[in-house]
Every structure is written in C-alpha cells, then in structure tokens.
Design an enzyme around this catalytic site. Structure first.
Site, PDB file in Angstrom:
ATOM      1  N   HIS A  47      99.875  62.228  46.337  1.00  0.00           N
ATOM      2  CA  HIS A  47      98.769  61.281  46.466  1.00  0.00           C
ATOM      3  C   HIS A  47      97.419  61.995  46.572  1.00  0.00           C
ATOM      4  CE1 HIS A  47     100.844  57.410  46.658  1.00  0.00           C
ATOM      5  NE2 HIS A  47     101.806  58.045  47.292  1.00  0.00           N
ATOM      6  N   LEU A 144     110.786  59.753  39.907  1.00  0.00           N
ATOM      7  CA  LEU A 144     110.872  60.981  39.120  1.00  0.00           C
ATOM      8  C   LEU A 144     110.206  60.830  37.763  1.00  0.00           C
ATOM      9  CD1 LEU A 144     114.549  61.933  40.038  1.00  0.00           C
ATOM     10  CD2 LEU A 144     112.431  62.740  41.096  1.00  0.00           C
ATOM     11  N   SER A 145     109.297  59.875  37.666  1.00  0.00           N
ATOM     12  CA  SER A 145     108.441  59.698  36.495  1.00  0.00           C
ATOM     13  C   SER A 145     109.213  59.292  35.254  1.00  0.00           C
ATOM     14  CB  SER A 145     107.620  60.963  36.216  1.00  0.00           C
ATOM     15  OG  SER A 145     106.848  61.303  37.328  1.00  0.00           O
ATOM     16  N   GLU A 189      99.909  53.505  30.729  1.00  0.00           N
ATOM     17  CA  GLU A 189     100.507  53.087  32.007  1.00  0.00           C
ATOM     18  C   GLU A 189      99.531  52.271  32.839  1.00  0.00           C
ATOM     19  OE1 GLU A 189     103.209  54.843  35.626  1.00  0.00           O
ATOM     20  OE2 GLU A 189     103.397  55.487  33.561  1.00  0.00           O
ATOM     21  N   ASP A 201     101.915  62.620  36.563  1.00  0.00           N
ATOM     22  CA  ASP A 201     103.230  62.468  35.940  1.00  0.00           C
ATOM     23  C   ASP A 201     103.189  62.843  34.467  1.00  0.00           C
ATOM     24  OD1 ASP A 201     103.806  61.486  38.421  1.00  0.00           O
ATOM     25  OD2 ASP A 201     104.096  59.414  37.784  1.00  0.00           O
TER      26      ASP A 201
END
Length: 415
Positions: A47, A144-145, A189, A201
């Site tokens: 983050h 885990l993307s 995304e 990611d």
C-alpha cells in the site's frame, strides 16, 4: 484435518496447450500464438505504490495463458474454462468505463477487453478485434495479481499481433516499451474493471526477471533488479493462500487510497513518500484514522528501503536474515493495526508460520483476505505449512492452499 493442498504452477507447455485447445474447440481454427504473464507476490512494500514509495515484488511461476488471433473487424470474442458454454462477445467501439453506458458486465472479460481500449486512448491504434481463449493457474482471489496477469498477457499478445514493437522478448525485454504496456494494463483495471489499483501488479508481471526481486520506485516507476536467490542459501518463500474472499473493487481499497490523498493534502505534499518527519506529520494531521494510515505508509517506505539495502549487500544469511525477517514481521503489524487491511485468516496464518520457525511472515497484497508469505528454511517448508493448516483446522476454516514461490520470468510470447 485434510491433507496439505499445494497449488503448483503449470509448466509453460501445459498452460500453452490448455489455452490452445480451448481456443481450437471454441473458434474452430488455430490461434496466431499463445502469450502468458505471471502473477506476483510482493515481498515487502504494501500500500505504498500509490503513495510514491518503493516495493519489492517477484513474479510467480503461476501464469495466465492467452491464445489469441486478430480479427478483420472490431469484435472481441473471449472464452475461458469457467465460461466454456458461452462466448463473451464485445464491440471494441462500444466499450466504456465502468458505470457508463459501455460498461463490461462480465468482470473477468473487462480485464482483457480493457487493454485494447486503453492502448487506443494512449495513441496506439486503431486496433483490430480479436478472438482469445484464457487459461490461468494464478490463484483467483488470493491477492496474487490474477487480474494483472490477464491484462499483461493480453497486452503482450496485442503488442505482437498488432506490430506495436513495445514489449521485446522475455529474454531481451524492451523495458521502456513495457512501461507503456504496464500503463495500458493499469488503465484497463482502473477504468474498465473499476478497481483503483496503483500499478505495482502490472509492473511486476511485465518487468520482473527470473531469479531476482524487482526494486520498484513508484515515484517515477523506475526499477532495478536485485539478486534474490533464496535457494542458494537454503531458504524458500512460502505463499499461503488463506482462501478468504479477496476483492479490491468493494470500496475498501479506494477508502484507504482516499485517506492517503487527504493526508497528503493536509500535509502539503503531492504524495506521502515526501514526508520526512513522521512524528511531525502525525501531530499535524490531528485525526486518528489519517494519522494511522500515514504512519503505516511512511514506516513501510522506510522498511522497504532497508530490505532493498539488505538484498544489495548480499545473501540473506546471519544478521541480514534476522533483520529481513524482523522487517517482514513489522510490516504485518503495521498493516494490521495502522492500515487495518488484515483479517483473522491472515493474522492466524502469520502467527502460526512464525511459531513454526519462519524467519519472518506477513500478509501480502491488498488485504481483506488473500495471501500471506513466510520466509522459511527450505527443509522446514512442509512443517510450517502443516502448522498453518492445523491452526485453520482448529478454527473450522477452509483448508489454505500453499505455493512455493520462486522468482520467475515476465510476460511474453510462448509460441
């Protein structure tokens, strides 16, 4: 208690065959090729990407495989094992951001279809429609993307079939061109799928290298490869997929990001990475929630920089290993207490792994479920996994899944 569940990665040959066979069965012709992209796990630096800080991801051997052929029109047809009975058909000219008239209803297709939409808005196009079959072994919902893997596999596929010349190869990647593809995947995304993620990611999936961790400076998205050969010193990274529901599109991620932006505004900085004096910043915020969020971000940035320095110094042995483990432990406590993105399943996994001998353990990814990681002696990996599984069984929780993570290769063409 049930036996341990290991989520092993498919070999490139297995993954490529699965995607090719699904394409052939669905569309009745051969794909132009198969491209793949890895999921990722972040070793430390959580983050902080959208706050301009550093992160240390590695690419997983678990990958999304996309068999694809361009079309002569602007139609996109998509299929996956989960939707085998129904092809998703989209019009590239009709796509639009989530919440608008062109919203993509099926969530997983938004990640793929959003990539050409984003590339065109970045000046690459017009692009053709395409037929694509997806097969992935990246655990879904594990933090885990898996979504970035879909986007990046699609991005390198379109780069090649449309002759954009951006990606290069897995062996000789064009890093500057890959930054363009990363941005397109991130925009897809953010705008088409509606998840307000930062870019970590997609960068990891596109720009990591086998045998290395990626030291990513999110203030300018510059990278450097740092050695991370755990096997040479008898270590292993155990990834624990808690099986707890994980979602970044439910508002929690956006709320944390908004808190950081508000803190930066109050402190008079563009991003929290610019905060030099944490104590002074906390006092100036005069808001308990914003102070806690800021405390995590600024301290996590310091921890991540220290971890990178350790890897640059040499292998994780002796004092370096002890310090690295302590940094991972401190990261989890900060994410749990100040950023409030952990959950009982993550906390139990971390505590059980530490009690069983892990050198350090922490949650990884966005949080609110997903995965934890533990730095362990390779010969102790089964015992640590068993301790975590027993802790889950005692609470009546679903059996977690486990991954042995090795730094893997970036997105690229399979054949």
């Amino acid at each position: 208690m049930n036996a341990l569940v290991w989520a092993d990665a498919a070999t490139p040959e297995e993954g490529g065959a699965q995607a090719t066979n699904l394409f052939r069965e669905t569309f009745n012709y051969e794909p132009r090729g198969v491209w793949s992209a890895p999921g990722r796990v972040n070793i430390i630096g959580e983050h902080v990407d959208y706050n301009g800080g550093p992160c240390v991801p590695i690419a997983l051997p678990h990958r999304a495989y996309v068999a694809l052929s361009p079309r002569q029109d602007r139609t996109i047809r998509l299929i996956s094992p989960q939707t085998r009975e129904a092809i998703d058909v989209l019009d590239l000219d009709a796509l639009g951001p989530k919440g608008g008239p062109g919203e993509v209803a099926n969530h997983w297709t938004a990640y793929l279809a959003g990539v050409p939409w984003a590339l065109e808005r970045a000046g690459y196009g017009p692009l053709p429609g395409f037929d694509a079959a997806l097969w992935s072994c990246v655990p879904l919902g594990g933090g885990l993307s898996s979504s970035a893997a879909l986007e990046c596999a699609t991005a390198v596929a379109l780069d090649e079939v449309c002759s954009l010349g951006l990606a290069g190869s897995i062996e000789a990647p064009n890093d500057e061109g890959r930054r363009v593809l990363v941005d397109a995947a991130r925009v897809a995304e953010n705008q088409i799928a509606g998840a307000n993620t930062g870019g970590l990611d997609q960068t990891a999936s596109m720009r990591c290298r086998e045998g290395h961790a990626l030291a990513l400076d999110c203030s300018d998205m510059s990278t450097r490869q740092v050695p991370f050969d755990l096997g040479a010193v008898g270590l292993e990274l155990l990834v624990i997929d808690t099986r707890a529901k994980h979602s970044l599109a439910d508002g929690q991620y956006g709320a944390r990001r908004a808190d950081c932006e508000e803190s930066a505004r109050i402190l008079g900085v563009d991003q929290l990475v610019e905060v030099a004096d944490l104590a002074q910043a906390v006092a100036a915020l005069n808001d308990e929630r914003l102070a806690a969020r800021t405390r995590h971000v600024v301290s996590e940035i310091a921890r991540t920089r220290a971890f990178i320095d350790l890897l640059v110094e040499g292998p994780l042995e002796g004092t370096r290993l002890k310090v690295a483990g302590a940094l991972m432990d401190d990261s989890h406590e900060s994410l749990r207490d100040d950023y409030e993105v952990s959950c009982p399943e993550l906390d139990v996994a971390v505590a059980a792994a530490r009690s069983a001998g892990a050198h350090g353990a922490r949650m990884t990814g966005g949080g609110f479920g997903g995965s934890a990681i533990a730095l362990v002696d390779a010969d102790a990996t089964p015992d640590v996994a068993l301790a975590v599984a027993r802790a889950y069984a005692e609470r009546g929780w679903e059996t977690p899944h486990f991954i042995r993570a090795l730094p893997s290769a970036p997105a690229g063409y399979l054949g």
